[in-house]
Design a protein around this motif. Structure first.
Motif, PDB file in Angstrom:
ATOM      1  N   GLY A 125       0.784  -1.219   0.000  1.00 49.50           N
ATOM      2  CA  GLY A 125       0.000   0.000   0.000  1.00 49.50           C
ATOM      3  C   GLY A 125       0.816   1.269   0.000  1.00 49.50           C
ATOM      4  O   GLY A 125       0.254   2.370   0.111  1.00 49.50           O
ATOM      5  N   ASP A 126       2.137   1.168  -0.126  1.00 50.61           N
ATOM      6  CA  ASP A 126       2.966   2.372  -0.220  1.00 50.61           C
ATOM      7  C   ASP A 126       2.581   3.149  -1.476  1.00 50.61           C
ATOM      8  O   ASP A 126       2.430   2.581  -2.560  1.00 50.61           O
ATOM      9  CB  ASP A 126       4.440   2.008  -0.239  1.00 50.61           C
ATOM     10  N   TYR A 127       2.470   4.471  -1.329  1.00 50.31           N
ATOM     11  CA  TYR A 127       1.808   5.314  -2.329  1.00 50.31           C
ATOM     12  C   TYR A 127       2.672   6.524  -2.627  1.00 50.31           C
ATOM     13  O   TYR A 127       3.144   7.209  -1.709  1.00 50.31           O
ATOM     14  CB  TYR A 127       0.456   5.739  -1.756  1.00 50.31           C
ATOM     15  N   SER A 128       2.892   6.805  -3.916  1.00 49.01           N
ATOM     16  CA  SER A 128       3.618   8.005  -4.326  1.00 49.01           C
ATOM     17  C   SER A 128       3.112   8.431  -5.705  1.00 49.01           C
ATOM     18  O   SER A 128       3.059   7.605  -6.620  1.00 49.01           O
ATOM     19  CB  SER A 128       5.126   7.733  -4.389  1.00 49.01           C
ATOM     20  N   ARG A 129       2.743   9.723  -5.823  1.00 50.89           N
ATOM     21  CA  ARG A 129       2.219  10.213  -7.095  1.00 50.89           C
ATOM     22  C   ARG A 129       2.652  11.649  -7.324  1.00 50.89           C
ATOM     23  O   ARG A 129       2.793  12.443  -6.387  1.00 50.89           O
ATOM     24  CB  ARG A 129       0.690  10.151  -7.126  1.00 50.89           C
ATOM     25  N   GLY A 130       2.857  12.003  -8.596  1.00 50.04           N
ATOM     26  CA  GLY A 130       3.052  13.395  -8.955  1.00 50.04           C
ATOM     27  C   GLY A 130       1.729  14.128  -8.858  1.00 50.04           C
ATOM     28  O   GLY A 130       0.660  13.564  -9.126  1.00 50.04           O
ATOM     29  N   ALA A 131       1.779  15.407  -8.465  1.00 52.89           N
ATOM     30  CA  ALA A 131       0.535  16.135  -8.228  1.00 52.89           C
ATOM     31  C   ALA A 131       0.672  17.603  -8.575  1.00 52.89           C
ATOM     32  O   ALA A 131       1.773  18.158  -8.645  1.00 52.89           O
ATOM     33  CB  ALA A 131       0.112  15.994  -6.760  1.00 52.89           C
ATOM     34  N   ALA A 132      -0.460  18.226  -8.801  1.00 52.27           N
ATOM     35  CA  ALA A 132      -0.557  19.669  -8.991  1.00 52.27           C
ATOM     36  C   ALA A 132      -1.845  20.127  -8.335  1.00 52.27           C
ATOM     37  O   ALA A 132      -2.776  19.339  -8.127  1.00 52.27           O
ATOM     38  CB  ALA A 132      -0.548  20.031 -10.470  1.00 52.27           C
ATOM     39  N   GLY A 133      -1.895  21.409  -7.981  1.00 54.40           N
ATOM     40  CA  GLY A 133      -3.095  21.915  -7.330  1.00 54.40           C
ATOM     41  C   GLY A 133      -2.879  23.292  -6.765  1.00 54.40           C
ATOM     42  O   GLY A 133      -2.408  24.191  -7.466  1.00 54.40           O
ATOM     43  N   PHE A 134      -3.151  23.463  -5.455  1.00 53.99           N
ATOM     44  CA  PHE A 134      -3.074  24.785  -4.835  1.00 53.99           C
ATOM     45  C   PHE A 134      -2.538  24.662  -3.409  1.00 53.99           C
ATOM     46  O   PHE A 134      -2.901  23.736  -2.676  1.00 53.99           O
ATOM     47  CB  PHE A 134      -4.467  25.436  -4.799  1.00 53.99           C
ATOM     48  N   TRP A 135      -1.682  25.605  -3.045  1.00 59.03           N
ATOM     49  CA  TRP A 135      -1.162  25.647  -1.695  1.00 59.03           C
ATOM     50  C   TRP A 135      -2.125  26.443  -0.822  1.00 59.03           C
ATOM     51  O   TRP A 135      -2.672  27.473  -1.242  1.00 59.03           O
ATOM     52  CB  TRP A 135       0.228  26.279  -1.651  1.00 59.03           C
ATOM     53  N   VAL A 136      -2.333  25.959   0.395  1.00 56.69           N
ATOM     54  CA  VAL A 136      -3.289  26.570   1.318  1.00 56.69           C
ATOM     55  C   VAL A 136      -2.554  27.063   2.553  1.00 56.69           C
ATOM     56  O   VAL A 136      -1.725  26.339   3.125  1.00 56.69           O
ATOM     57  CB  VAL A 136      -4.360  25.540   1.731  1.00 56.69           C
ATOM     58  N   GLU A 137      -2.845  28.289   2.953  1.00 56.53           N
ATOM     59  CA  GLU A 137      -2.299  28.855   4.174  1.00 56.53           C
ATOM     60  C   GLU A 137      -3.426  29.508   4.963  1.00 56.53           C
ATOM     61  O   GLU A 137      -4.261  30.213   4.385  1.00 56.53           O
ATOM     62  CB  GLU A 137      -1.201  29.880   3.864  1.00 56.53           C
ATOM     63  N   ASN A 138      -3.456  29.244   6.255  1.00 60.04           N
ATOM     64  CA  ASN A 138      -4.501  29.795   7.130  1.00 60.04           C
ATOM     65  C   ASN A 138      -5.904  29.491   6.615  1.00 60.04           C
ATOM     66  O   ASN A 138      -6.821  30.320   6.710  1.00 60.04           O
ATOM     67  CB  ASN A 138      -4.308  31.310   7.294  1.00 60.04           C
ATOM     68  N   GLY A 139      -6.061  28.296   6.039  1.00 61.37           N
ATOM     69  CA  GLY A 139      -7.375  27.864   5.590  1.00 61.37           C
ATOM     70  C   GLY A 139      -7.857  28.493   4.310  1.00 61.37           C
ATOM     71  O   GLY A 139      -9.028  28.347   3.942  1.00 61.37           O
ATOM     72  N   LYS A 140      -6.965  29.192   3.584  1.00 61.88           N
ATOM     73  CA  LYS A 140      -7.336  29.845   2.323  1.00 61.88           C
ATOM     74  C   LYS A 140      -6.333  29.466   1.234  1.00 61.88           C
ATOM     75  O   LYS A 140      -5.131  29.300   1.509  1.00 61.88           O
ATOM     76  CB  LYS A 140      -7.354  31.372   2.477  1.00 61.88           C
ATOM     77  N   ILE A 141      -6.810  29.352   0.005  1.00 59.50           N
ATOM     78  CA  ILE A 141      -5.920  29.066  -1.111  1.00 59.50           C
ATOM     79  C   ILE A 141      -4.986  30.253  -1.322  1.00 59.50           C
ATOM     80  O   ILE A 141      -5.442  31.398  -1.462  1.00 59.50           O
ATOM     81  CB  ILE A 141      -6.717  28.753  -2.386  1.00 59.50           C
ATOM     82  N   ALA A 142      -3.674  29.968  -1.337  1.00 63.02           N
ATOM     83  CA  ALA A 142      -2.675  31.035  -1.449  1.00 63.02           C
ATOM     84  C   ALA A 142      -2.144  31.176  -2.873  1.00 63.02           C
ATOM     85  O   ALA A 142      -2.020  32.297  -3.381  1.00 63.02           O
ATOM     86  CB  ALA A 142      -1.516  30.764  -0.485  1.00 63.02           C
ATOM     87  N   TYR A 143      -1.816  30.050  -3.517  1.00 62.49           N
ATOM     88  CA  TYR A 143      -1.283  30.114  -4.880  1.00 62.49           C
ATOM     89  C   TYR A 143      -1.322  28.721  -5.499  1.00 62.49           C
ATOM     90  O   TYR A 143      -1.357  27.709  -4.794  1.00 62.49           O
ATOM     91  CB  TYR A 143       0.157  30.653  -4.890  1.00 62.49           C
ATOM     92  N   PRO A 144      -1.317  28.660  -6.850  1.00 62.50           N
ATOM     93  CA  PRO A 144      -1.312  27.358  -7.527  1.00 62.50           C
ATOM     94  C   PRO A 144       0.071  26.717  -7.466  1.00 62.50           C
ATOM     95  O   PRO A 144       1.089  27.416  -7.409  1.00 62.50           O
ATOM     96  CB  PRO A 144      -1.706  27.700  -8.967  1.00 62.50           C
ATOM     97  N   VAL A 145       0.101  25.389  -7.456  1.00 61.17           N
ATOM     98  CA  VAL A 145       1.377  24.669  -7.393  1.00 61.17           C
ATOM     99  C   VAL A 145       1.413  23.583  -8.456  1.00 61.17           C
ATOM    100  O   VAL A 145       0.396  23.093  -8.925  1.00 61.17           O
ATOM    101  CB  VAL A 145       1.603  24.029  -6.004  1.00 61.17           C
ATOM    102  N   ASN A 146       2.640  23.220  -8.834  1.00 59.50           N
ATOM    103  CA  ASN A 146       2.855  22.102  -9.760  1.00 59.50           C
ATOM    104  C   ASN A 146       4.185  21.438  -9.422  1.00 59.50           C
ATOM    105  O   ASN A 146       4.897  21.841  -8.506  1.00 59.50           O
ATOM    106  CB  ASN A 146       2.824  22.568 -11.219  1.00 59.50           C
ATOM    107  N   GLU A 147       4.511  20.387 -10.140  1.00 60.74           N
ATOM    108  CA  GLU A 147       5.804  19.703 -10.031  1.00 60.74           C
ATOM    109  C   GLU A 147       6.120  19.301  -8.585  1.00 60.74           C
ATOM    110  O   GLU A 147       7.175  19.630  -8.051  1.00 60.74           O
ATOM    111  CB  GLU A 147       6.919  20.563 -10.603  1.00 60.74           C
ATOM    112  N   CYS A 148       5.177  18.616  -7.958  1.00 65.09           N
ATOM    113  CA  CYS A 148       5.453  18.106  -6.620  1.00 65.09           C
ATOM    114  C   CYS A 148       5.047  16.636  -6.557  1.00 65.09           C
ATOM    115  O   CYS A 148       4.365  16.114  -7.437  1.00 65.09           O
ATOM    116  CB  CYS A 148       4.728  18.916  -5.557  1.00 65.09           C
TER     117      CYS A 148
END
Length: 450
Positions: free
Chosen positions: A387-410
């Motif tokens: 069940g070990d799990y690893s995936r490339g992802a993109a989305g949005f970084w959240v700070e203080n419960g609010k979306i701060a900026y979009p992210v990629n390459e993680c």
């Protein structure tokens, strides 16, 4: 297509030929399909494709051995040659004493899809109508300020008839239709380019959203990705957006599949009757939902499909089984057999849903505080045994419960058994999905970014 042979007649001819060739048991599938897809770009036609075919498949069983063959020609001589070839192949196959057809008293009584409304009664859309839908989606995306181009917009239609027959007396079939519209939008130039998409598919055209909604959503998702960068590295909560949350439950479904359990290649192989999700969550399967894309009245072995709970109150209640895997585990089939023209039956799922929670997406953001919202993923490294799990992802970084900026390459990583036990479900599951799951907040995963 009206001049093509009757599908039921083709399957009965295959069964008869298999018996004459020396098969102990056999089942046959005949499929007739047609599809039209239209892609547009820059206000004009980019690609038009039409496909139409009738194909047949035969599986024979001889003394615990089996073999499958298929053909796109359905002449009498081809059917006889298929049967002879399948029998010859089966005699060389390894023995599996658990193989065999269902007993006659196990077979489904309902043998058509009328009650499930699996085919759209409306006239088939013309290529011109599909092109108009694609152009509407493209225009809606292109009209949004900041969209530099619409990579593609498409509309498609398909209709597929299937008939299954077996030497145990089963004979039944149904027709399934499908309609879809999609769009891919791009913003920026060069290394600053970002893209995203939107798409919907339905059994009935009247259930589809307007193409303008799909084009607009593709543009909005793309524009939200402007300025993407890598997130920080560390241990953070991760919120799987409802677009990708079904993949988590899909990993659970793969782990309870009878094939994986029989092989010992499942990270849930020892988890029967144990908690695998929080106690407020239940996973159900209902193959009998009208107008849903994977509904079916019977499985690929002719057994009647019924709703069931895979996980009840967080506890794993059973495996997903066809006849063979059920016999190997000393259990009854869950009427979950699926198969293609050239493959033997194997377990599969249809119309799965996870309990929705009370929290909205914004509530989940506030709950996570600081972390990552995942909206798309690429690549996968999943260890089916641990069940070990690893995936490339993109989305949005959240700070203080609010979306701060979009992210990629993680990259995001964890262990599925641990991840699933920590999830909090939102209340935003999308309808009409084959795996219907709301946004899911997962605690304590690893993010590898900047």
């Amino acid at each position: 297509m009206s001049d093509s042979p009757d599908l039921e007649t083709l399957t009965q001819a295959l069964i008869q030929a298999a018996s004459q060739a020396g098969a102990d048991q056999s089942d046959a599938i005949a499929v007739r399909g047609q599809s039209v897809s239209i892609d547009v770009r820059k206000g004009g036609l980019e690609l038009a494709e039409r496909a139409e075919a009738t194909e047949i498949g035969l599986r024979v069983l001889i003394g615990g051995r089996q073999a499958s063959v298929s053909a796109s020609d359905h002449s009498d001589i081809t059917i006889r040659e298929m049967a002879a070839r399948a029998v010859a192949m089966a005699r060389e196959a390894p023995v599996d004493d658990m193989l065999g057809l269902a007993d006659p008293d196990q077979l489904a009584e309902t043998r058509d899809g009328a009650a499930l409304q699996m085919t759209d009664p409306a006239p088939d859309p013309s290529p011109d109508a599909l092109q108009a839908m694609a152009l509407r989606a493209e225009a809606a995306a292109a009209a949004q300020p900041g969209i530099t181009q619409v990579e593609s917009a498409a509309a498609a239609f398909s209709r597929r008839q299937m008939w299954l027959a077996a030497s145990n007396g089963f004979s039944g079939g149904y027709t399934r239709s499908g309609h879809s519209v999609s769009a891919v939008a791009i913003t920026g130039q060069g290394t600053g380019m970002e893209r995203d998409y939107a798409g919907e598919s339905r059994v009935w055209a009247s259930d589809l959203p307007d193409p303008e909604q799909i084009g607009l959503l593709a543009a909005q998702r793309t524009l939200a990705r402007i300025g993407s960068r890598k997130p920080p590295t560390g241990a953070f909560p991760i919120l799987y957006d409802r677009r990708v949350a079904p993949t988590l439950i899909a990993h659970l479904l793969a782990a309870v599949n009878g094939n994986a359990v029989v092989r010992g290649a499942s990270w849930l192989r020892d988890a029967l009757d144990e908690p695998v999700l929080p106690a407020d969550l239940t996973v159900t399967e209902n193959p009998l939902r009208p107008r849903y894309p994977s509904s079916r009245p019977f499985d690929a072995e002719g057994l009647p499909c019924l709703p069931r709970e895979i996980v009840a109150g967080g506890v794993l209640t059973g495996w997903t089984l066809d006849l063979a895997t059920g016999r190997k585990l000393g259990m009854d089939s869950t009427a979950s057999a699926t198969r293609g023209l050239t493959s033997a039956p194997s377990p599969g799922h249809s119309n799965v849903s996870l309990t929705q929670g009370d929290a909205s997406f914004d509530d989940l953001l506030a709950d996570m505080g600081t972390g990552l919202v995942v909206t798309s993923m690429l690549g996968a490294s999943i260890n089916a045994t641990t069940g070990d799990y690893s995936r490339g992802a993109a989305g949005f970084w959240v700070e203080n419960g609010k979306i701060a900026y979009p992210v990629n390459e993680c990259t995001i990583a964890g262990n599925l058994r641990d991840m699933l036990m920590t999830i909090t479900a939102g209340n935003d599951a999308e309808d009409w999905r084959p795996v219907q799951v709301p946004s899911l907040l997962v605690r304590g995963m690893t993010v590898a970014g900047a």
